[in-house]
Design a protein around this motif. Structure first.
Motif, PDB file in Angstrom:
ATOM      1  N   VAL A   1      -0.175  19.070 -70.004  1.00  0.00           N
ATOM      2  CA  VAL A   1      -1.542  18.509 -70.034  1.00  0.00           C
ATOM      3  C   VAL A   1      -2.158  18.449 -68.639  1.00  0.00           C
ATOM      4  O   VAL A   1      -3.164  17.797 -68.435  1.00  0.00           O
ATOM      5  N   LEU A   2      -1.555  19.134 -67.685  1.00  0.00           N
ATOM      6  CA  LEU A   2      -2.022  19.030 -66.297  1.00  0.00           C
ATOM      7  C   LEU A   2      -3.499  19.431 -66.195  1.00  0.00           C
ATOM      8  O   LEU A   2      -3.859  20.531 -66.621  1.00  0.00           O
ATOM      9  N   PRO A   3      -4.352  18.565 -65.672  1.00  0.00           N
ATOM     10  CA  PRO A   3      -5.783  18.887 -65.564  1.00  0.00           C
ATOM     11  C   PRO A   3      -6.045  20.180 -64.789  1.00  0.00           C
ATOM     12  O   PRO A   3      -6.823  21.007 -65.213  1.00  0.00           O
ATOM     13  N   PHE A   4      -5.305  20.373 -63.690  1.00  0.00           N
ATOM     14  CA  PHE A   4      -5.499  21.605 -62.883  1.00  0.00           C
ATOM     15  C   PHE A   4      -4.155  22.329 -62.810  1.00  0.00           C
ATOM     16  O   PHE A   4      -3.390  22.151 -61.859  1.00  0.00           O
ATOM     17  N   PRO A   5      -3.857  23.130 -63.839  1.00  0.00           N
ATOM     18  CA  PRO A   5      -2.535  23.775 -63.948  1.00  0.00           C
ATOM     19  C   PRO A   5      -2.179  24.666 -62.752  1.00  0.00           C
ATOM     20  O   PRO A   5      -1.016  24.885 -62.487  1.00  0.00           O
ATOM     21  N   LYS A   6      -3.175  25.078 -62.005  1.00  0.00           N
ATOM     22  CA  LYS A   6      -2.862  25.950 -60.860  1.00  0.00           C
ATOM     23  C   LYS A   6      -2.296  25.149 -59.689  1.00  0.00           C
ATOM     24  O   LYS A   6      -1.833  25.694 -58.709  1.00  0.00           O
ATOM     25  N   LYS A   7      -2.351  23.801 -59.830  1.00  0.00           N
ATOM     26  CA  LYS A   7      -1.851  22.996 -58.697  1.00  0.00           C
ATOM     27  C   LYS A   7      -0.784  22.017 -59.183  1.00  0.00           C
ATOM     28  O   LYS A   7      -0.957  20.799 -59.106  1.00  0.00           O
ATOM     29  N   PRO A   8       0.304  22.560 -59.749  1.00  0.00           N
ATOM     30  CA  PRO A   8       1.328  21.677 -60.322  1.00  0.00           C
ATOM     31  C   PRO A   8       1.918  20.739 -59.275  1.00  0.00           C
ATOM     32  O   PRO A   8       1.999  21.098 -58.096  1.00  0.00           O
ATOM     33  N   LEU A   9       2.291  19.564 -59.703  1.00  0.00           N
ATOM     34  CA  LEU A   9       2.937  18.597 -58.803  1.00  0.00           C
ATOM     35  C   LEU A   9       4.356  19.074 -58.531  1.00  0.00           C
ATOM     36  O   LEU A   9       4.958  19.761 -59.351  1.00  0.00           O
ATOM     37  N   GLU A  10       4.894  18.718 -57.385  1.00  0.00           N
ATOM     38  CA  GLU A  10       6.280  19.097 -57.068  1.00  0.00           C
ATOM     39  C   GLU A  10       7.240  18.307 -57.962  1.00  0.00           C
ATOM     40  O   GLU A  10       6.973  17.139 -58.281  1.00  0.00           O
ATOM     41  N   ASP A  11       8.343  18.930 -58.329  1.00  0.00           N
ATOM     42  CA  ASP A  11       9.336  18.275 -59.205  1.00  0.00           C
ATOM     43  C   ASP A  11      10.290  17.458 -58.343  1.00  0.00           C
ATOM     44  O   ASP A  11      11.224  17.992 -57.733  1.00  0.00           O
ATOM     45  N   ILE A  12      10.057  16.149 -58.284  1.00  0.00           N
ATOM     46  CA  ILE A  12      10.814  15.296 -57.357  1.00  0.00           C
ATOM     47  C   ILE A  12      12.283  15.213 -57.766  1.00  0.00           C
ATOM     48  O   ILE A  12      13.175  15.174 -56.928  1.00  0.00           O
ATOM     49  N   THR A  13      12.529  15.242 -59.081  1.00  0.00           N
ATOM     50  CA  THR A  13      13.936  15.203 -59.531  1.00  0.00           C
ATOM     51  C   THR A  13      14.691  16.396 -58.963  1.00  0.00           C
ATOM     52  O   THR A  13      15.795  16.264 -58.443  1.00  0.00           O
ATOM     53  N   LYS A  14      14.038  17.576 -59.014  1.00  0.00           N
ATOM     54  CA  LYS A  14      14.683  18.792 -58.504  1.00  0.00           C
ATOM     55  C   LYS A  14      14.957  18.630 -57.000  1.00  0.00           C
ATOM     56  O   LYS A  14      16.046  18.935 -56.520  1.00  0.00           O
ATOM     57  N   ILE A  15      13.998  18.057 -56.277  1.00  0.00           N
ATOM     58  CA  ILE A  15      14.151  17.878 -54.825  1.00  0.00           C
ATOM     59  C   ILE A  15      15.284  16.889 -54.548  1.00  0.00           C
ATOM     60  O   ILE A  15      16.139  17.133 -53.697  1.00  0.00           O
ATOM     61  N   MET A  16      15.355  15.824 -55.344  1.00  0.00           N
ATOM     62  CA  MET A  16      16.436  14.843 -55.150  1.00  0.00           C
ATOM     63  C   MET A  16      17.791  15.510 -55.359  1.00  0.00           C
ATOM     64  O   MET A  16      18.725  15.322 -54.593  1.00  0.00           O
ATOM     65  N   LYS A  17      17.874  16.329 -56.399  1.00  0.00           N
ATOM     66  CA  LYS A  17      19.157  16.993 -56.685  1.00  0.00           C
ATOM     67  C   LYS A  17      19.479  17.996 -55.583  1.00  0.00           C
ATOM     68  O   LYS A  17      20.614  18.084 -55.113  1.00  0.00           O
ATOM     69  N   SER A  18      18.464  18.709 -55.094  1.00  0.00           N
ATOM     70  CA  SER A  18      18.737  19.705 -54.034  1.00  0.00           C
ATOM     71  C   SER A  18      19.150  18.997 -52.746  1.00  0.00           C
ATOM     72  O   SER A  18      19.867  19.542 -51.929  1.00  0.00           O
ATOM     73  N   GLN A  19      18.726  17.740 -52.594  1.00  0.00           N
ATOM     74  CA  GLN A  19      19.132  16.987 -51.388  1.00  0.00           C
ATOM     75  C   GLN A  19      20.401  16.178 -51.653  1.00  0.00           C
ATOM     76  O   GLN A  19      20.755  15.288 -50.888  1.00  0.00           O
ATOM     77  N   HIS A  20      21.049  16.463 -52.787  1.00  0.00           N
ATOM     78  CA  HIS A  20      22.325  15.816 -53.142  1.00  0.00           C
ATOM     79  C   HIS A  20      22.244  14.286 -53.125  1.00  0.00           C
ATOM     80  O   HIS A  20      23.131  13.615 -52.618  1.00  0.00           O
ATOM     81  N   TRP A  21      21.150  13.745 -53.675  1.00  0.00           N
ATOM     82  CA  TRP A  21      21.053  12.279 -53.791  1.00  0.00           C
ATOM     83  C   TRP A  21      22.170  11.759 -54.691  1.00  0.00           C
ATOM     84  O   TRP A  21      22.556  12.410 -55.665  1.00  0.00           O
ATOM     85  N   LYS A  22      22.665  10.556 -54.343  1.00  0.00           N
ATOM     86  CA  LYS A  22      23.657   9.878 -55.185  1.00  0.00           C
ATOM     87  C   LYS A  22      23.035   8.554 -55.635  1.00  0.00           C
ATOM     88  O   LYS A  22      22.141   8.030 -54.942  1.00  0.00           O
ATOM     89  N   PRO A  23      23.509   7.952 -56.723  1.00  0.00           N
ATOM     90  CA  PRO A  23      22.953   6.656 -57.148  1.00  0.00           C
ATOM     91  C   PRO A  23      22.938   5.619 -56.023  1.00  0.00           C
ATOM     92  O   PRO A  23      21.936   4.928 -55.841  1.00  0.00           O
ATOM     93  N   SER A  24      24.017   5.559 -55.227  1.00  0.00           N
ATOM     94  CA  SER A  24      24.058   4.528 -54.157  1.00  0.00           C
ATOM     95  C   SER A  24      22.901   4.724 -53.183  1.00  0.00           C
ATOM     96  O   SER A  24      22.277   3.761 -52.741  1.00  0.00           O
ATOM     97  N   LYS A  25      22.546   5.997 -52.932  1.00  0.00           N
ATOM     98  CA  LYS A  25      21.432   6.251 -51.999  1.00  0.00           C
ATOM     99  C   LYS A  25      20.119   5.777 -52.619  1.00  0.00           C
ATOM    100  O   LYS A  25      19.237   5.249 -51.924  1.00  0.00           O
ATOM    101  N   MET A  26      20.022   5.903 -53.947  1.00  0.00           N
ATOM    102  CA  MET A  26      18.780   5.471 -54.635  1.00  0.00           C
ATOM    103  C   MET A  26      18.625   3.962 -54.488  1.00  0.00           C
ATOM    104  O   MET A  26      17.552   3.448 -54.207  1.00  0.00           O
TER     105      MET A  26
END
Ligand SMILES: O=C(CCC(O)(O)[C@H](Cc1ccccc1)NC(=O)c1ccccc1)N[C@@H](Cc1ccccc1)C(=O)O
Ligand SMILES: [Zn+2]
Length: 573
Positions: free
Chosen positions: A234-259
């Motif tokens: 439903v993104l109003p402006f599909p050409k400008k998708p928001l960054e996927d923060i979950t993906k970024i957290m996983k790529s930065q190897h976040w752990k629950p304790s860090k959260m």
């Protein structure tokens, strides 16, 4: 009637000491049970619960012997009057507490089994399917499986629970909720209308009838209470998708304790208190892997001894769970701030305040500025179109929630005051959700539901008999608090991030320290300068989105207003 203050002071000190012991033991036993569900731990918890249930009426009766109108000391008067009403809070019947434990445990242990292969629990498996599956059949399987797994088992039990509940319907407080609900309607209606069209484009008309409902399983949340997981559709402006923060957290190897560390750091950046060292040892931050059965629904725990506070959460590395941890740490902060008060005042100014503190912080933590500074986003700035996309994301979490939070206790109050009879619980639940007289969330069940099921029980708070109207009020309150903390901030409210704000510290500290020792309007005034809960700040926050939605809905030739309830409730065949 006694009325000398010395007597009353001694009585209160005696209550204070005994209550602390009884409550600490009850919390310890309950914690042991929910983090290791066994028969032995349940019996121990029920035993401590019955001690607590006897302790309250005993002191309640005694407190009523004091004629508080004769007393001068305002704190003394407030303490005694709270005590005089304390036994209304608990139902002493032992079998009532057993029913509660049974319902909560049934919810926590329920699983959905694949034909051949493993059985999936709600957290994290079924929630993961609901949030990420792009296959409508799979969504339907998980949704129906969960409703059946819990709803079937609780059907009879819930009726007994209602029978035993001596809860009086609190419909009186309800009227001003209705007023708040009306204030938020334009925002909700425009969002819902826009969503229907956008989802119709995606799913086609066999699933979405253009002028009405969105089947509950398509909103990518088990209870259709958040819609943020369908933002990509439903993104109003599909050409400008928001960054996927979950993906970024996983790529930065976040752990629950860090959260948890990041959430704590936010509160200390406001000059508030850090968690005691034992918090990191005694909390349960991840679902155990040693085979223990646990209650996964997140919660924060105060052990009423001034030092032992914990969080229990089956944390997954996602942005949703990061924000949920901010919410839990809000509860923890309240515990730490009011710990020197009498145990009678160890609570929030009201239950909505308790929920709003953590949720208010998530508003800052969701801001582009905060996430950018934390390295969770890479785009430096947001243009106006990206800003609308951002606000749509927040709206799918906060605005979609409005009808759900409103109807959760509307349903229960109608059940407790007998308006909804026990032979139509399920039908009335679904009627409230998508038909009926109130324009609520219009999320019908994707398959016919019968009275052999009790679908409301598929939601934790119904099975655990936790009131819900607190979240509806907290939704408005958190924006009011956020706005008050933003008083020094230049620019639109949705760009405000209170991180490191010294004004925030001033406003929050004095207030949280008050606990429930002052009437909540007085506490509200200390933060916001007003004594009334007002949706003004929420409407200001979403103004750019509402403007866009109205324009868009008009452009699409939408006719605003209630959809046609062409799909009637399927009678039991
Ligand atoms: O249920 C929660 C979060 C759990 C909690 O922190 O509110 C928790 C609920 C609970 C669990 C067990 C027994 C009683 C209540 N509440 C607390 O941990 C709590 C509440 C008051 C004082 C101390 C702790 N949120 C709600 C609504 C919500 C709130 C905020 C953001 C999103 C969604 C939900 O998920 O439907
Ligand atoms: Zn909460």
């Amino acid at each position: 009637k006694f009325y000398n203050e010395t007597m009353a002071k001694m009585f209160l000190q005696f209550y204070e000491h005994t209550a602390q012991v009884v409550w600490n033991q009850f919390m310890e036993a309950t914690w042991n049970y929910v983090t290791n569900i066994t028969k032995k731990n349940r019996e121990e918890m029920l035993h401590k619960d019955s001690e607590r249930s006897q302790h309250m009426p005993y002191f309640g009766t005694w407190a009523r012997l004091f004629k508080i109108s004769r007393f001068q000391d305002p704190d003394m008067k407030r303490m005694l009057s709270k005590l005089q009403n304390i036994d209304k809070a608990v139902t002493p019947a032992a079998q009532y507490n057993m029913l509660l434990a049974y319902m909560e445990t049934t919810y926590s242990m329920a699983q959905v089994c694949l034909n051949e292969g493993p059985c999936l629990p709600l957290e994290p498996d079924l929630e993961e399917v609901m949030a990420t599956s792009r296959d409508e059949k799979e969504l339907l399987w998980a949704w129906q499986g969960w409703q059946d797994a819990v709803g079937h088992q609780l059907c009879i039990t819930f009726k007994c629970y209602v029978q035993l509940s001596n809860r009086t319907a609190k419909l009186n407080g309800y009227k001003d909720m209705g007023q708040l609900y009306q204030e938020l309607q334009p925002l909700y209606l425009n969002l819902h209308t826009y969503m229907c069209r956008a989802l119709h484009r995606h799913y086609g008309s066999e699933l979405i009838n253009l002028r009405g409902s969105i089947p509950a399983h398509l909103l990518r949340n088990m209870w259709a209470q958040f819609w943020v997981n369908i933002l990509d559709l439903v993104l109003p402006f599909p050409k400008k998708p928001l960054e996927d923060i979950t993906k970024i957290m996983k790529s930065q190897h976040w752990k629950p304790s860090k959260m948890f560390e990041r959430a704590e750091k936010f509160f200390t950046s406001l000059g508030l208190l850090s968690t005691p060292p034992n918090f990191w040892k005694t909390s349960m931050m991840e679902k155990p892997t040693d085979g223990r059965e646990v209650e996964c629904h997140a919660s924060a725990w105060d052990f009423y001894d001034g030092k032992d506070v914990r969080v229990k959460k089956c944390t997954e590395v996602t942005i949703e769970d990061l924000l949920s941890i901010f919410h839990q740490m809000g509860h923890i902060q309240y515990f730490l701030q009011y710990k020197n008060l009498s145990v009678i005042f160890c609570a929030g100014a009201n239950p909505a305040f308790e929920e709003a503190v953590g949720s208010m912080v998530t508003l800052s933590a969701s801001s582009h500025k905060y996430l950018l500074n934390r390295g969770l986003l890479s785009h430096q700035h947001q243009d106006s179109e990206e800003e609308v996309n951002f606000l749509m994301g927040i709206a799918l979490e906060k605005i979609a929630f409005i009808p759900f939070a409103y109807l959760m206790d509307l349903f229960r109050w109608k059940v407790f005051d007998g308006t909804i009879q026990k032979d139509v619980y399920n039908q009335e639940w679904w009627n409230l959700r998508w038909g009926g007289q109130l324009p609520l969330s219009w999320c019908p069940p994707p398959v016919p539901r019968t009275e052999d099921y009790f679908d409301p029980g598929a939601k934790f708070h119904i099975s655990a008999s936790v009131p819900y109207i607190r979240y509806f009020i907290s939704l408005v309150l958190q924006f009011q608090f956020h706005d008050a903390l933003a008083s020094g901030h230049v620019g639109p409210l949705h760009r405000c991030d209170s991180y490191n704000s010294k004004i925030a510290e001033k406003l929050l500290e004095d207030v949280l320290k008050l606990g429930s020792s002052k009437p909540w309007p007085e506490v509200l005034q200390k933060i916001t300068g007003q004594t009334k809960v007002s949706a003004k700040a929420l409407m200001t926050y979403f103004k750019p989105l509402l403007d866009w939605l109205v324009t868009e809905n008009v452009r699409q030739g939408e006719i605003l207003g209630w959809p046609d309830f062409s799909c009637t409730f399927e009678e039991k065949d």
